[in-house]
Scaffold this active site. Structure first.
Site, short mmCIF file in Angstrom:
data_model
loop_
_atom_site.label_atom_id
_atom_site.label_comp_id
_atom_site.label_asym_id
_atom_site.label_seq_id
_atom_site.Cartn_x
_atom_site.Cartn_y
_atom_site.Cartn_z
N ALA A 178 -65.92 -10.21 -10.71
CA ALA A 178 -67.15 -10.74 -10.09
C ALA A 178 -66.89 -12.12 -9.49
O ALA A 178 -67.32 -12.42 -8.36
CB ALA A 178 -68.27 -10.80 -11.11
N TYR A 179 -66.19 -12.96 -10.23
CA TYR A 179 -65.90 -14.31 -9.76
C TYR A 179 -65.00 -14.27 -8.53
O TYR A 179 -65.27 -14.92 -7.51
CB TYR A 179 -65.24 -15.11 -10.88
CG TYR A 179 -64.88 -16.52 -10.52
CD1 TYR A 179 -65.86 -17.50 -10.42
CD2 TYR A 179 -63.55 -16.89 -10.30
CE1 TYR A 179 -65.54 -18.82 -10.09
CE2 TYR A 179 -63.21 -18.20 -9.97
CZ TYR A 179 -64.21 -19.16 -9.87
OH TYR A 179 -63.89 -20.45 -9.53
#
Length: 311
Positions: free
Chosen positions: A190-191
């Site tokens: 996600a990051y």
């Protein structure tokens, strides 16, 4: 003759060191003078890096607009800045409450920011949110929250402040991104996705803004560490993955990044990668030898799982 030769090398080294020191001091003064009287907006100014950016730009005589989610922490930063600064050479910082992940409030906050001085010369998009975990274990809700904080937030604020820069045909936008905007690290899907998205947007924006003399800069550290560096625990150090990326774990100190941001602004650099040789090489390997890169990543995951089982 022999005695002269013995003393010649140390004196030469001393002279070179002195020249380098003088050069660095001059360039630092030039960097500070480049931001004097400039209106500088810093998001997430209460983070470790935000505080250091606030410190160096305030010392350089910039007119700061500091944004953060907590008013008490903003006030504490304000007190820290004015307590060590020369009032005759600096401006009193202005404080703005801003949660960069709350997209709905950004337009109103942008108006509040512009009302401080009537314009913005430099926008430093520093706010960021991190999450660690296997891709399938991270909920879509958290995925969206990460994307709001790391992509939609900075993009929305930039778009809100951009028209004023375009009308004045001057300004600079700085994105504090991450090396994970260039390479994906396991368990940070996600990051990394949000950082890739931000990298793509600001790369496009850089080309579009050239005709308006607006500079778009990206500063990508490997990892911004805390003030107290600590080595990672466990048997990671023995794995090929950890050898390949071990410098990522140690990261870059906030002071180093803040000083590089100041240099980036003063010299109008377009892109800066703050990385040691090993993670820097990883970026090139990912570009030119993707199969090798993927094999190293996969090997690191297998060894990590094996270590956890043995533990």
């Amino acid at each position: 003759m022999g005695i002269l030769a013995i003393f010649a090398l140390p004196l030469l080294l001393l002279g070179i060191t002195g020249i380098i020191h003088i050069y660095q001091s001059i360039m630092w003064l030039v960097s500070k003078s480049a931001v004097q009287n400039k209106v500088v907006v810093i998001t997430d100014a209460i983070s470790g890096l935000g505080k250091e950016c606030s410190r160096v730009f305030h010392a350089g005589g910039a007119r700061l607009v500091l944004c953060g989610r907590t008013w008490e922490k903003l006030e504490a930063l304000y007190d820290a800045l004015i307590s060590v600064a020369d009032p005759s050479a600096t401006y009193t910082p202005k404080l703005i409450l801003l949660d960069i992940s709350d997209i709905n409030c950004i337009q109103d906050v942008a108006k509040e920011i512009q009302n401080c001085y009537g314009c913005v010369d430099i926008l430093i998009n520093n706010a960021s949110m991190k999450v660690k975990g296997a891709a399938q274990s991270i909920s879509l809700e958290l995925d969206k929250k990460i994307m709001d904080a790391n992509y939609f937030g900075p993009v929305t604020l930039t778009k809100a402040l951009l028209p004023n820069m375009i009308s004045r045909k001057t300004g600079q936008i700085v994105l504090i991104n991450s090396i994970q905007g260039k390479i994906g690290v396991p368990f940070r899907a996600a990051y990394a996705a949000s950082k890739h998205a931000a990298e793509g947007f600001f790369d496009c924006l850089r080309a579009e803004m050239e005709e308006f003399d607006i500079c778009v800069s990206t500063v990508s550290p490997t990892f911004i560490c805390s003030y107290h560096r600590q080595s990672a625990s466990g048997n990671w150090e023995a794995s090929i993955w950890k050898f390949f990326f071990r410098k990522v774990a140690y990261g870059v100190h906030p002071v180093e990044v803040a000083e590089e941001v100041l240099r980036t602004v003063s010299r109008k650099k377009q892109e800066v990668l703050m990385a040691n040789p090993i993670p820097r090489a990883a970026v090139y390997i990912r570009t030119f030898f993707p199969e090798l890169f993927f094999a190293i990543v996969a090997s690191g995951i297998r060894e990590n799982l094996k270590t956890e089982e043995e533990t």
